[in-house]
Scaffold this motif. Structure first.
Motif, PDB file in Angstrom:
ATOM      1  N   LYS A  56       0.803  -1.223   0.000  1.00  0.00           N
ATOM      2  CA  LYS A  56       0.000   0.000   0.000  1.00  0.00           C
ATOM      3  C   LYS A  56       0.837   1.275   0.000  1.00  0.00           C
ATOM      4  N   HIS A  57       2.010   1.231   0.641  1.00  0.00           N
ATOM      5  CA  HIS A  57       2.822   2.447   0.719  1.00  0.00           C
ATOM      6  C   HIS A  57       3.326   2.900  -0.644  1.00  0.00           C
ATOM      7  N   ILE A 308      11.969   3.827   2.632  1.00  0.00           N
ATOM      8  CA  ILE A 308      10.951   3.708   3.675  1.00  0.00           C
ATOM      9  C   ILE A 308      11.390   2.714   4.741  1.00  0.00           C
TER      10      ILE A 308
END
Length: 426
Positions: A56-57, A308
Protein backbone atom coordinates in the motif's frame (compact mmCIF):
# COMPACT_ATOMS: atom_id res chain seq x y z
CA UNK A 1 -23.20 0.70 -22.52
CA UNK A 2 -24.98 -2.62 -23.01
CA UNK A 3 -24.34 -5.24 -20.32
CA UNK A 4 -21.85 -7.88 -21.45
CA UNK A 5 -22.16 -11.60 -20.82
CA UNK A 6 -19.83 -13.05 -18.17
CA UNK A 7 -17.49 -14.70 -20.68
CA UNK A 8 -17.05 -11.40 -22.56
CA UNK A 9 -16.66 -9.26 -19.46
CA UNK A 10 -12.87 -9.26 -19.62
CA UNK A 11 -12.60 -9.08 -23.40
CA UNK A 12 -11.34 -5.92 -25.09
CA UNK A 13 -14.45 -4.31 -26.52
CA UNK A 14 -14.33 -1.48 -29.04
CA UNK A 15 -16.20 1.70 -27.96
CA UNK A 16 -19.59 2.21 -29.58
CA UNK A 17 -20.21 5.33 -31.66
CA UNK A 18 -23.27 6.17 -29.53
CA UNK A 19 -21.35 5.77 -26.26
CA UNK A 20 -19.94 8.83 -24.51
CA UNK A 21 -16.43 8.95 -23.06
CA UNK A 22 -17.94 9.31 -19.59
CA UNK A 23 -20.06 6.17 -20.03
CA UNK A 24 -17.05 4.20 -21.24
CA UNK A 25 -14.91 5.39 -18.33
CA UNK A 26 -17.64 4.61 -15.78
CA UNK A 27 -17.98 1.08 -17.16
CA UNK A 28 -14.23 0.43 -17.07
CA UNK A 29 -13.96 1.91 -13.57
CA UNK A 30 -16.65 -0.51 -12.38
CA UNK A 31 -14.75 -3.52 -13.76
CA UNK A 32 -11.46 -2.34 -12.27
CA UNK A 33 -13.07 -1.67 -8.88
CA UNK A 34 -14.59 -5.15 -8.84
CA UNK A 35 -11.22 -6.63 -9.76
CA UNK A 36 -9.56 -4.63 -6.97
CA UNK A 37 -12.02 -6.23 -4.53
CA UNK A 38 -11.14 -9.65 -5.96
CA UNK A 39 -7.41 -8.99 -5.46
CA UNK A 40 -7.98 -7.82 -1.89
CA UNK A 41 -9.80 -11.09 -1.13
CA UNK A 42 -7.06 -13.16 -2.79
CA UNK A 43 -4.34 -11.26 -0.88
CA UNK A 44 -6.05 -12.19 2.41
CA UNK A 45 -5.54 -15.89 1.51
CA UNK A 46 -2.08 -15.57 -0.05
CA UNK A 47 0.19 -18.06 1.72
CA UNK A 48 2.14 -20.28 -0.66
CA UNK A 49 3.94 -17.91 -3.01
CA UNK A 50 7.01 -15.85 -2.08
CA UNK A 51 5.66 -12.35 -2.65
CA UNK A 52 4.99 -9.73 0.00
CA UNK A 53 1.48 -8.31 -0.45
CA UNK A 54 2.12 -5.30 1.82
CA UNK A 55 2.30 -2.84 -1.08
CA UNK A 56 0.00 0.00 0.00
CA UNK A 57 2.82 2.45 0.72
CA UNK A 58 3.80 2.37 -2.98
CA UNK A 59 0.57 4.20 -3.86
CA UNK A 60 2.63 7.32 -3.13
CA UNK A 61 4.32 6.80 -6.50
CA UNK A 62 1.08 6.56 -8.50
CA UNK A 63 1.63 9.98 -10.08
CA UNK A 64 4.59 8.54 -11.98
CA UNK A 65 2.26 6.27 -13.96
CA UNK A 66 1.44 9.21 -16.20
CA UNK A 67 4.93 8.85 -17.71
CA UNK A 68 6.48 6.22 -19.98
CA UNK A 69 9.84 5.60 -18.27
CA UNK A 70 12.52 3.53 -20.01
CA UNK A 71 15.93 2.72 -18.48
CA UNK A 72 17.38 1.18 -21.66
CA UNK A 73 21.09 0.46 -21.67
CA UNK A 74 23.74 0.83 -18.99
CA UNK A 75 22.44 2.36 -15.71
CA UNK A 76 25.64 4.39 -15.36
CA UNK A 77 25.25 6.05 -18.78
CA UNK A 78 22.35 8.50 -19.08
CA UNK A 79 22.33 8.65 -22.89
CA UNK A 80 20.13 11.04 -24.87
CA UNK A 81 16.79 9.65 -23.65
CA UNK A 82 15.61 11.88 -20.82
CA UNK A 83 12.66 9.78 -19.64
CA UNK A 84 14.51 7.45 -17.26
CA UNK A 85 15.15 6.83 -13.56
CA UNK A 86 18.81 5.84 -13.83
CA UNK A 87 19.92 8.10 -10.97
CA UNK A 88 17.50 6.25 -8.69
CA UNK A 89 18.64 2.93 -10.19
CA UNK A 90 22.27 3.67 -9.35
CA UNK A 91 21.20 4.61 -5.82
CA UNK A 92 19.60 1.17 -5.46
CA UNK A 93 22.65 -0.55 -6.92
CA UNK A 94 25.00 1.29 -4.57
CA UNK A 95 22.85 0.15 -1.62
CA UNK A 96 23.16 -3.49 -2.65
CA UNK A 97 26.87 -3.13 -3.46
CA UNK A 98 27.46 -1.94 0.10
CA UNK A 99 25.25 -4.74 1.49
CA UNK A 100 27.16 -7.38 -0.50
CA UNK A 101 30.58 -5.76 0.16
CA UNK A 102 31.91 -4.70 -3.21
CA UNK A 103 33.49 -1.30 -3.85
CA UNK A 104 31.67 1.19 -6.04
CA UNK A 105 34.42 1.28 -8.67
CA UNK A 106 34.58 -2.53 -8.82
CA UNK A 107 30.98 -3.44 -9.60
CA UNK A 108 28.39 -3.15 -12.34
CA UNK A 109 24.77 -4.14 -12.18
CA UNK A 110 21.25 -3.18 -13.06
CA UNK A 111 17.62 -3.48 -12.03
CA UNK A 112 16.17 -6.54 -13.74
CA UNK A 113 12.66 -7.76 -14.48
CA UNK A 114 13.01 -10.46 -11.78
CA UNK A 115 15.03 -13.37 -10.47
CA UNK A 116 15.08 -15.30 -13.74
CA UNK A 117 16.72 -12.40 -15.56
CA UNK A 118 19.30 -12.12 -12.79
CA UNK A 119 20.12 -15.81 -13.25
CA UNK A 120 20.21 -15.41 -17.03
CA UNK A 121 22.74 -12.60 -16.71
CA UNK A 122 24.89 -14.27 -14.06
CA UNK A 123 25.16 -17.62 -15.85
CA UNK A 124 25.80 -15.84 -19.18
CA UNK A 125 28.79 -14.04 -17.64
CA UNK A 126 30.10 -17.37 -16.34
CA UNK A 127 29.71 -19.04 -19.72
CA UNK A 128 31.39 -16.17 -21.59
CA UNK A 129 34.28 -16.20 -19.14
CA UNK A 130 34.56 -20.02 -19.24
CA UNK A 131 33.09 -21.14 -22.59
CA UNK A 132 33.83 -24.82 -21.96
CA UNK A 133 32.49 -24.73 -18.40
CA UNK A 134 30.02 -27.19 -16.94
CA UNK A 135 27.06 -25.74 -15.03
CA UNK A 136 26.53 -27.29 -11.59
CA UNK A 137 23.25 -26.57 -9.81
CA UNK A 138 21.22 -28.30 -7.12
CA UNK A 139 18.07 -30.26 -7.81
CA UNK A 140 16.39 -27.68 -5.54
CA UNK A 141 17.28 -24.88 -7.98
CA UNK A 142 14.65 -22.57 -9.37
CA UNK A 143 13.34 -23.95 -12.66
CA UNK A 144 14.98 -21.05 -14.52
CA UNK A 145 18.42 -22.63 -14.06
CA UNK A 146 17.55 -25.70 -16.12
CA UNK A 147 15.86 -23.52 -18.72
CA UNK A 148 19.02 -21.39 -18.88
CA UNK A 149 21.17 -24.48 -19.43
CA UNK A 150 18.98 -25.38 -22.42
CA UNK A 151 18.94 -21.84 -23.79
CA UNK A 152 22.71 -21.47 -23.56
CA UNK A 153 23.30 -25.08 -24.65
CA UNK A 154 25.46 -25.74 -21.60
CA UNK A 155 26.36 -29.11 -20.15
CA UNK A 156 24.60 -29.22 -16.79
CA UNK A 157 25.14 -31.47 -13.79
CA UNK A 158 22.26 -31.63 -11.31
CA UNK A 159 23.54 -31.94 -7.75
CA UNK A 160 21.57 -33.95 -5.20
CA UNK A 161 20.19 -32.23 -2.13
CA UNK A 162 19.73 -33.13 1.52
CA UNK A 163 16.32 -33.48 3.16
CA UNK A 164 16.63 -29.85 4.28
CA UNK A 165 16.95 -28.72 0.66
CA UNK A 166 20.62 -27.77 1.02
CA UNK A 167 23.10 -28.93 -1.62
CA UNK A 168 24.76 -32.32 -1.09
CA UNK A 169 28.43 -31.29 -1.16
CA UNK A 170 29.66 -34.87 -1.41
CA UNK A 171 27.69 -35.22 -4.66
CA UNK A 172 29.07 -31.89 -5.86
CA UNK A 173 32.60 -33.17 -5.25
CA UNK A 174 31.93 -36.43 -7.09
CA UNK A 175 30.64 -34.61 -10.15
CA UNK A 176 33.37 -31.97 -10.13
CA UNK A 177 35.95 -34.74 -10.22
CA UNK A 178 34.21 -36.38 -13.18
CA UNK A 179 34.71 -33.16 -15.18
CA UNK A 180 37.95 -31.97 -13.54
CA UNK A 181 39.43 -31.21 -16.97
CA UNK A 182 36.73 -28.55 -17.58
CA UNK A 183 35.98 -25.27 -15.77
CA UNK A 184 33.10 -25.13 -13.30
CA UNK A 185 30.19 -22.68 -13.28
CA UNK A 186 28.40 -23.06 -9.95
CA UNK A 187 24.94 -21.83 -9.02
CA UNK A 188 24.75 -21.31 -5.25
CA UNK A 189 21.20 -20.97 -3.92
CA UNK A 190 20.59 -18.42 -1.19
CA UNK A 191 17.13 -19.62 -0.18
CA UNK A 192 15.85 -22.59 -2.18
CA UNK A 193 12.49 -22.17 -3.87
CA UNK A 194 10.55 -24.83 -2.00
CA UNK A 195 12.30 -25.42 1.34
CA UNK A 196 14.04 -22.09 1.94
CA UNK A 197 17.43 -23.77 2.45
CA UNK A 198 20.81 -22.06 2.10
CA UNK A 199 23.68 -23.57 0.14
CA UNK A 200 26.90 -23.04 2.13
CA UNK A 201 29.11 -20.79 -0.01
CA UNK A 202 32.20 -21.52 2.10
CA UNK A 203 31.83 -25.29 1.65
CA UNK A 204 31.28 -24.87 -2.10
CA UNK A 205 34.51 -22.84 -2.41
CA UNK A 206 36.38 -25.33 -0.23
CA UNK A 207 35.09 -28.22 -2.37
CA UNK A 208 36.25 -26.50 -5.55
CA UNK A 209 39.71 -26.00 -4.07
CA UNK A 210 39.87 -29.60 -2.79
CA UNK A 211 39.09 -30.79 -6.34
CA UNK A 212 42.00 -28.75 -7.72
CA UNK A 213 40.07 -25.83 -9.25
CA UNK A 214 41.96 -22.54 -9.08
CA UNK A 215 39.99 -19.29 -9.02
CA UNK A 216 40.46 -18.75 -12.76
CA UNK A 217 38.82 -22.15 -13.37
CA UNK A 218 35.48 -21.50 -11.70
CA UNK A 219 32.70 -18.95 -11.65
CA UNK A 220 30.08 -18.72 -8.87
CA UNK A 221 26.69 -17.10 -9.29
CA UNK A 222 24.59 -16.66 -6.15
CA UNK A 223 20.85 -16.89 -6.75
CA UNK A 224 19.57 -14.90 -3.77
CA UNK A 225 16.08 -14.26 -5.17
CA UNK A 226 14.45 -15.44 -1.95
CA UNK A 227 16.89 -14.48 0.80
CA UNK A 228 18.94 -11.61 -0.63
CA UNK A 229 17.22 -9.21 1.78
CA UNK A 230 17.42 -11.67 4.71
CA UNK A 231 20.90 -13.24 4.97
CA UNK A 232 22.60 -10.02 6.14
CA UNK A 233 20.70 -10.50 9.42
CA UNK A 234 21.69 -14.16 9.90
CA UNK A 235 24.78 -14.47 12.05
CA UNK A 236 24.47 -18.26 12.11
CA UNK A 237 25.21 -18.74 8.38
CA UNK A 238 28.22 -17.95 6.19
CA UNK A 239 28.14 -14.51 4.59
CA UNK A 240 27.35 -14.14 0.91
CA UNK A 241 29.75 -11.42 -0.10
CA UNK A 242 31.98 -10.29 -2.95
CA UNK A 243 34.90 -10.47 -0.53
CA UNK A 244 34.75 -14.18 -1.44
CA UNK A 245 35.45 -15.40 -5.00
CA UNK A 246 31.94 -15.08 -6.41
CA UNK A 247 31.22 -13.57 -9.81
CA UNK A 248 27.63 -12.33 -9.44
CA UNK A 249 24.61 -12.18 -7.17
CA UNK A 250 20.95 -11.47 -7.84
CA UNK A 251 17.84 -10.82 -5.74
CA UNK A 252 14.13 -10.33 -6.41
CA UNK A 253 12.47 -7.06 -5.42
CA UNK A 254 8.86 -8.26 -5.42
CA UNK A 255 9.47 -11.06 -2.93
CA UNK A 256 10.54 -9.92 0.53
CA UNK A 257 10.59 -6.19 -0.30
CA UNK A 258 7.17 -6.42 -1.93
CA UNK A 259 7.33 -4.10 -4.94
CA UNK A 260 3.97 -4.24 -6.78
CA UNK A 261 5.60 -5.49 -9.98
CA UNK A 262 8.19 -8.26 -10.55
CA UNK A 263 11.71 -6.85 -10.54
CA UNK A 264 15.15 -7.60 -9.14
CA UNK A 265 18.76 -6.51 -8.82
CA UNK A 266 21.84 -8.05 -10.41
CA UNK A 267 25.36 -7.16 -9.22
CA UNK A 268 28.60 -8.44 -10.76
CA UNK A 269 32.27 -7.57 -10.90
CA UNK A 270 32.98 -4.85 -13.46
CA UNK A 271 35.79 -6.93 -14.96
CA UNK A 272 33.31 -9.68 -15.86
CA UNK A 273 30.94 -7.53 -17.93
CA UNK A 274 33.36 -6.52 -20.68
CA UNK A 275 32.78 -9.82 -22.47
CA UNK A 276 29.13 -9.01 -23.17
CA UNK A 277 29.23 -5.18 -23.44
CA UNK A 278 28.85 -3.38 -26.72
CA UNK A 279 28.25 0.25 -27.60
CA UNK A 280 24.90 1.02 -29.26
CA UNK A 281 25.04 4.36 -31.03
CA UNK A 282 21.33 5.10 -31.35
CA UNK A 283 20.66 4.75 -27.61
CA UNK A 284 23.95 6.51 -26.74
CA UNK A 285 24.77 3.80 -24.22
CA UNK A 286 26.45 0.50 -23.64
CA UNK A 287 24.31 -2.62 -23.92
CA UNK A 288 25.36 -4.87 -21.04
CA UNK A 289 22.00 -6.15 -19.81
CA UNK A 290 19.73 -9.01 -20.89
CA UNK A 291 16.74 -6.82 -21.72
CA UNK A 292 16.81 -3.90 -24.16
CA UNK A 293 14.10 -1.56 -22.89
CA UNK A 294 13.88 -1.83 -19.12
CA UNK A 295 11.11 -0.80 -16.75
CA UNK A 296 12.13 2.55 -15.29
CA UNK A 297 9.34 2.42 -12.73
CA UNK A 298 10.91 -0.65 -11.05
CA UNK A 299 14.03 1.30 -10.05
CA UNK A 300 11.88 4.05 -8.59
CA UNK A 301 9.76 1.60 -6.60
CA UNK A 302 12.83 -0.20 -5.23
CA UNK A 303 14.45 3.11 -4.28
CA UNK A 304 11.25 4.25 -2.55
CA UNK A 305 10.83 0.97 -0.66
CA UNK A 306 14.43 0.91 0.55
CA UNK A 307 14.15 4.50 1.76
CA UNK A 308 10.95 3.71 3.68
CA UNK A 309 12.24 0.48 5.25
CA UNK A 310 16.01 0.72 5.48
CA UNK A 311 18.00 -2.15 6.96
CA UNK A 312 16.39 -1.77 10.39
CA UNK A 313 12.88 -1.98 8.93
CA UNK A 314 13.77 -5.02 6.84
CA UNK A 315 15.33 -6.72 9.86
CA UNK A 316 12.23 -6.03 11.95
CA UNK A 317 10.04 -7.51 9.19
CA UNK A 318 12.19 -10.63 8.96
CA UNK A 319 12.27 -11.19 12.72
CA UNK A 320 8.47 -11.07 12.78
CA UNK A 321 8.29 -13.47 9.82
CA UNK A 322 10.62 -15.87 11.62
CA UNK A 323 8.46 -15.79 14.77
CA UNK A 324 5.31 -16.40 12.71
CA UNK A 325 6.97 -19.27 10.82
CA UNK A 326 7.91 -20.97 14.08
CA UNK A 327 4.39 -20.41 15.40
CA UNK A 328 2.92 -22.12 12.33
CA UNK A 329 5.38 -25.04 12.56
CA UNK A 330 4.60 -25.57 16.25
CA UNK A 331 0.83 -25.46 15.65
CA UNK A 332 1.11 -27.99 12.82
CA UNK A 333 3.21 -30.29 15.02
CA UNK A 334 0.73 -30.00 17.87
CA UNK A 335 -2.02 -31.01 15.45
CA UNK A 336 -0.06 -34.15 14.46
CA UNK A 337 0.77 -32.87 10.98
CA UNK A 338 4.12 -33.60 9.31
CA UNK A 339 6.07 -30.35 9.06
CA UNK A 340 9.58 -28.96 8.65
CA UNK A 341 11.14 -25.52 9.04
CA UNK A 342 14.82 -24.86 8.46
CA UNK A 343 16.40 -23.10 11.42
CA UNK A 344 16.66 -19.59 9.97
CA UNK A 345 13.96 -19.79 7.32
CA UNK A 346 10.46 -18.41 6.75
CA UNK A 347 9.32 -21.37 4.60
CA UNK A 348 7.18 -23.96 6.39
CA UNK A 349 6.74 -27.34 4.65
CA UNK A 350 3.86 -29.68 5.53
CA UNK A 351 1.75 -32.48 4.06
CA UNK A 352 0.10 -31.78 0.71
CA UNK A 353 -3.69 -31.35 1.07
CA UNK A 354 -5.60 -33.82 -1.13
CA UNK A 355 -8.17 -31.16 -2.03
CA UNK A 356 -7.38 -28.90 -5.00
CA UNK A 357 -10.03 -26.36 -4.00
CA UNK A 358 -8.36 -25.99 -0.59
CA UNK A 359 -4.97 -25.55 -2.28
CA UNK A 360 -6.40 -22.96 -4.66
CA UNK A 361 -8.23 -21.10 -1.87
CA UNK A 362 -5.04 -20.62 0.17
CA UNK A 363 -2.83 -20.37 -2.94
CA UNK A 364 -0.41 -23.04 -1.71
CA UNK A 365 2.57 -24.28 -3.69
CA UNK A 366 2.80 -28.07 -3.88
CA UNK A 367 5.55 -30.49 -4.84
CA UNK A 368 5.25 -34.28 -4.69
CA UNK A 369 3.68 -35.03 -1.27
CA UNK A 370 4.54 -31.62 0.15
CA UNK A 371 2.99 -28.17 0.31
CA UNK A 372 4.59 -25.05 1.70
CA UNK A 373 3.71 -21.68 3.16
CA UNK A 374 6.08 -18.74 2.77
CA UNK A 375 5.74 -16.37 5.71
CA UNK A 376 6.03 -12.89 4.22
CA UNK A 377 5.42 -9.58 6.04
CA UNK A 378 1.74 -9.58 5.03
CA UNK A 379 1.12 -12.97 6.71
CA UNK A 380 -0.27 -12.29 10.18
CA UNK A 381 -0.97 -14.62 13.10
CA UNK A 382 -4.67 -13.99 12.45
CA UNK A 383 -4.32 -15.22 8.86
CA UNK A 384 -2.39 -18.29 10.03
CA UNK A 385 -5.02 -19.09 12.68
CA UNK A 386 -7.75 -18.99 10.02
CA UNK A 387 -5.69 -21.28 7.82
CA UNK A 388 -5.00 -23.72 10.67
CA UNK A 389 -8.66 -23.84 11.68
CA UNK A 390 -9.65 -24.51 8.06
CA UNK A 391 -6.93 -27.17 7.58
CA UNK A 392 -7.70 -29.10 10.76
CA UNK A 393 -11.43 -29.05 10.03
CA UNK A 394 -10.87 -30.26 6.45
CA UNK A 395 -8.47 -33.02 7.54
CA UNK A 396 -11.24 -34.44 9.69
CA UNK A 397 -13.26 -34.81 6.49
CA UNK A 398 -10.44 -35.99 4.21
CA UNK A 399 -9.29 -38.76 6.53
CA UNK A 400 -12.44 -39.52 8.58
CA UNK A 401 -13.04 -42.97 7.08
CA UNK A 402 -9.56 -44.21 7.89
CA UNK A 403 -9.32 -45.74 4.44
CA UNK A 404 -7.05 -42.93 3.32
CA UNK A 405 -4.25 -41.70 5.57
CA UNK A 406 -2.11 -38.55 5.51
CA UNK A 407 0.98 -39.00 3.32
CA UNK A 408 4.36 -40.17 4.61
CA UNK A 409 6.89 -37.35 4.21
CA UNK A 410 9.92 -39.15 5.65
CA UNK A 411 11.71 -39.22 2.29
CA UNK A 412 11.01 -35.56 1.59
CA UNK A 413 11.62 -33.89 4.96
CA UNK A 414 13.24 -36.58 7.11
CA UNK A 415 11.87 -39.22 9.48
CA UNK A 416 12.17 -36.88 12.47
CA UNK A 417 9.70 -34.45 10.85
CA UNK A 418 7.22 -37.04 9.59
CA UNK A 419 4.02 -37.58 11.56
CA UNK A 420 2.49 -40.36 9.44
CA UNK A 421 1.03 -43.43 11.18
CA UNK A 422 4.30 -45.32 10.78
CA UNK A 423 6.78 -42.68 11.94
CA UNK A 424 4.69 -40.88 14.55
CA UNK A 425 4.87 -44.01 16.70
CA UNK A 426 8.65 -44.11 16.30
Amino acid sequence: MAKLSLEKRFAVVEPNDDESAVERLDYLTKIVTEFEEHLAERASHYLGYPSNQNCKHFVGLSQLLQFNINNCGDPFTEGDLGMHTKKFEVGVLDWFAKLWEIEKDEYLGYVTNGGTEGNLHGILLGRELLPNGVLYTSQESHYSLFKIARMYRMDCETISSLATGEMDYADLKRKLLIHKDRPAIINVIVGTTFKGALDDLDIVIETLEDCGFSQNQFYIHCDAAMFGFITPFLNQVPKYTFKKPIGSMSVSGHKFMGTPMPCGVQITRKSRVNSISQSIEYISSLDNTIAGSRNGHSSMFLWYGLNIKGLKGLQKDFEECLRNARYLRDCLKDAGISTMLNEMSNVVIFERPPDHEFVRHWQLQCLRKMAHIVIMPHVSIEMLDKFLHNLIKKRGIWYESGKVEPPCLAEDIGICNCACSLHAKG
